[in-house]
Design an enzyme around this catalytic site. Structure first.
Site, PDB file in Angstrom:
ATOM      1  CG  ASN A 164      -3.304  15.183 -20.019  1.00  0.00           C
ATOM      2  OD1 ASN A 164      -2.230  13.755 -20.375  1.00  0.00           O
ATOM      3  ND2 ASN A 164      -4.242  14.858 -19.380  1.00  0.00           N
ATOM      4  CG  HIS A 173      -2.674   8.630 -24.941  1.00  0.00           C
ATOM      5  ND1 HIS A 173      -2.856   8.742 -23.785  1.00  0.00           N
ATOM      6  CD2 HIS A 173      -0.713   9.007 -25.051  1.00  0.00           C
ATOM      7  CE1 HIS A 173      -2.407   9.336 -23.298  1.00  0.00           C
ATOM      8  NE2 HIS A 173      -0.792   9.318 -23.675  1.00  0.00           N
ATOM      9  CE  LYS A 215       4.269  16.663 -15.441  1.00  0.00           C
ATOM     10  NZ  LYS A 215       4.586  15.687 -16.115  1.00  0.00           N
ATOM     11  CE  LYS A 244      -1.313  13.004 -15.464  1.00  0.00           C
ATOM     12  NZ  LYS A 244      -2.071  13.003 -16.096  1.00  0.00           N
ATOM     13  CG  HIS A 265       4.324   9.294 -24.743  1.00  0.00           C
ATOM     14  ND1 HIS A 265       3.210   8.917 -25.269  1.00  0.00           N
ATOM     15  CD2 HIS A 265       5.103  10.337 -23.812  1.00  0.00           C
ATOM     16  CE1 HIS A 265       2.572   9.861 -24.234  1.00  0.00           C
ATOM     17  NE2 HIS A 265       3.265  10.921 -23.431  1.00  0.00           N
ATOM     18  CD  GLU A 322      -5.167  15.229 -15.812  1.00  0.00           C
ATOM     19  OE1 GLU A 322      -3.832  14.572 -15.076  1.00  0.00           O
ATOM     20  OE2 GLU A 322      -5.840  14.937 -16.830  1.00  0.00           O
ATOM     21  NE  ARG A 351      -0.591  16.553 -13.071  1.00  0.00           N
ATOM     22  CZ  ARG A 351       0.361  15.819 -12.161  1.00  0.00           C
ATOM     23  NH1 ARG A 351      -0.277  15.945 -11.094  1.00  0.00           N
ATOM     24  NH2 ARG A 351       1.409  14.428 -13.210  1.00  0.00           N
ATOM     25  CD  GLU A 353       5.310  14.414 -23.189  1.00  0.00           C
ATOM     26  OE1 GLU A 353       5.384  15.590 -22.227  1.00  0.00           O
ATOM     27  OE2 GLU A 353       5.081  13.800 -23.462  1.00  0.00           O
ATOM     28  CG  HIS A 412      -0.391  13.612 -24.065  1.00  0.00           C
ATOM     29  ND1 HIS A 412       0.122  14.877 -24.067  1.00  0.00           N
ATOM     30  CD2 HIS A 412       0.389  12.735 -23.247  1.00  0.00           C
ATOM     31  CE1 HIS A 412       1.822  14.728 -23.936  1.00  0.00           C
ATOM     32  NE2 HIS A 412       1.556  13.554 -22.941  1.00  0.00           N
ATOM     33  NE  ARG A 441      -3.877  -2.014   1.892  1.00  0.00           N
ATOM     34  CZ  ARG A 441      -4.005  -3.060   2.666  1.00  0.00           C
ATOM     35  NH1 ARG A 441      -2.846  -2.767   3.749  1.00  0.00           N
ATOM     36  NH2 ARG A 441      -4.757  -3.691   2.513  1.00  0.00           N
TER      37      ARG A 441
END
Lengths: 363, 363
Positions: free
Chosen positions: B245, B252, B227, B143, B265, B237, B241, B185, B248, B121
């Site tokens: 993306n 994606h 960032k 993330k 990517h 987010e 935030r 990026e 993205h 955890r």
């Protein structure tokens, strides 16, 4: 109906306890706020309660409800079953605003909670626990996760539900063995820090075993309140919360050692509490008569007070060494200085542990 | 050496940027505090930098260091590879006090971060990113996660590292194609809200492509600072935030549609930014000349400005529908009202999206 709030700041949530709550749409409606929902349940619970829940959800503002039905059993609380839930969520296009509803016992609650914690980095979930054990244990505290072949609950997250709905009528279909397993965790709360509750249990155990609704509701509410108090003080288990693991370090060793699903979790915890009591007594912290009271109550509840055959003391030690309560290589145990006076400590005589294991283990 | 702090209250952490940091034990020592560590890296990075890092760790107070070496590639960023990390942690008896160290690119950082988020955890982790893309992207923001066959990054958690160590010398061994992917990026930060940085990039791109250490260090620092500012305002987010993306959602769709690992990517994001620019232009939000500047910079960086063959407009729409940016069934996109003026919106003309896809897709 009785309501208890688990106080965790912005993560606070209500637990509603009462008869027939599965038929009442109001609480679900409030928590769902019209969002899409997917119910996760298992093959045993689905024929009993899935229709009722689905009908009740149809009376809320939420759209058509998705369901996923998992096989029943602790042996399915693993990454593969978790992947089944992710796949269902993705195939049905549930997005970040979706809500998971866990309908079932502790396994369903734990795995659904972790799916919610990790799907798209976290979505909301609701607990509808249908076993006594999950009602008094997994519905409070936000511990979610799955097992790994090398250790129980080794993979998971802290993720609080938005709502817990405990319909005590669901206990009418619970097998006797599982009712007893739930009572093990109920007894645990008495042993940790509620000696008055322990006494109540000594007096009223037959009413619980007879499934008297008032007695069950009282025991559930008291257990949840006891647990919620500890969790509110220490959500991420940096200190006091570890008390809730009374009986669990020994118990997890039994579950892992036998293979998941042989003994029920509550049965292993019951035996673990007996072991913790005996060790505490061996260290001079607890009297023989208190150990006898604990053993008598656990036994009267239909729970084991003898270690299972096939696990040697050495194997116990090995299994206990990977427990999550190990910190910096030091094993910490929950021991007792009396009924209702438990403590977490790494400061114990290792020989007392060895002697307890040697005396109790049946290799 | 340059240090930047990501301000997130009790989860704040430092990013150190400079040459030769892999040889300096001080920062690692400070973060590890003598705790056991396991380095997670891949088959490409291990022969290059694992020895150096291991030697440096031997000069800290931490004990013997464990390592796990994964296969290299986005196609291994999945639950199965994650399980390899859990198994290594359990076999080597790493407890809750252990620390994971991610040595490698974005895939290693994401999967190691999620392993840290979910092992017992949650345990601590340190990022040592060795690609430009991971240095400017995955090292800030917390993330973490893995892919699912039905969608990229669909499983994960927010989990902040304790320390990020960026040794710019590691870029000397980075293949040209991956350097370009990282620059995608970097360009993104200019487009989001830093027009001055975009201009700097237009002027200094050749220095980045020639791997001049000063230019690289400047671009990395500026990107991380850009960032970090956005993340500090909106860690989970819920709003702003999502600007990060940019490119993205389209990107994606390309990655999932082609199969992970076909396009890098950064390449997919570059093409996604071109698509976002074209769509913004089609809606009258952005001038043709700005689209031309964006396309020219991306192209000069060695990145794609044409959609890949084999993905129809219909397939694009289908893939974009499962994106995490979908809320309550409504697709949200990051579009531009000019260079350095991006915004997140669900309020766009769906025909502009359709027309953009029809015009750009090569079925």
């Amino acid at each position: 109906m009785d309501t208890l709030t688990v106080e965790l700041g912005e993560r606070s949530y209500p637990i509603h306890i009462g008869r027939g709550l599965l038929d009442e749409p109001a609480w679900l409606d409030q928590a769902l706020k019209g969002r899409r929902a997917m119910v996760v349940t298992n093959e045993t619970i689905a024929p009993l309660y899935l229709d009722t829940l689905t009908r009740t959800l149809a009376r809320t503002d939420t759209g058509p409800v998705e369901t996923v039905i998992l096989p029943d059993g602790e042996q399915f609380k693993n990454l593969q079953t978790l992947d089944t839930i992710y796949t269902a969520l993705l195939e049905r296009r549930l997005d970040r605003g979706a809500v998971l509803i866990a309908l079932g016992g502790g396994v369903i609650g734990d795995i659904t909670g972790f799916a919610a914690a990790s799907y798209q980095r976290g979505i909301d979930f609701i607990q509808v626990p249908t076993t006594l054990l999950s009602q008094v244990d997994s519905s409070v505290g936000g511990k979610t996760g799955v097992n790994h072949p090398l250790g129980k609950n080794m993979i998971g997250a802290f993720h609080q539900p938005r709502l817990v709905l405990i319909d005590t009528d669901t206990l009418n279909t619970l097998p006797d063995r599982e009712l007893s397993a739930g009572i093990a965790e109920v007894i645990k709360y008495g042993l940790i820090d509620d000696p008055e509750f322990f006494q109540w249990l000594e007096q009223h155990l037959p009413r619980l075993l007879a499934r008297e609704p008032e007695a069950l509701a009282f025991a559930i509410r008291r257990s949840c309140a006891d647990k919620a108090r500890v969790v509110a003080e220490d959500e991420r288990e940096s200190g006091r919360r570890a008390l809730l693991n009374l009986g669990h370090t020994f118990g997890h060793a039994i579950e892992t050692g036998l293979g998941y699903g042989r003994w029920l979790h509550g049965e292993a915890v019951a035996m673990g509490m007996v072991m913790a009591a005996r060790m505490s007594c061996r260290m001079g912290w607890m009297s023989e008569s208190e150990v006898a009271r604990i053993t008598a109550l656990i036994s009267a509840a239909g729970l084991p007070v003898e270690a299972p055959p096939g696990l040697s003391a050495a194997r116990f030690r090995e299994l206990m060494a990977v427990d999550k309560k190990v910190q910096q290589g030091r094993l910490r145990l929950v021991l007792m200085q009396g009924i209702g006076r438990s403590l977490v400590t790494a400061d114990f005589d290792p020989r007392a542990l060895d002697d307890t294991l040697e005396a109790l283990a049946h290799p």
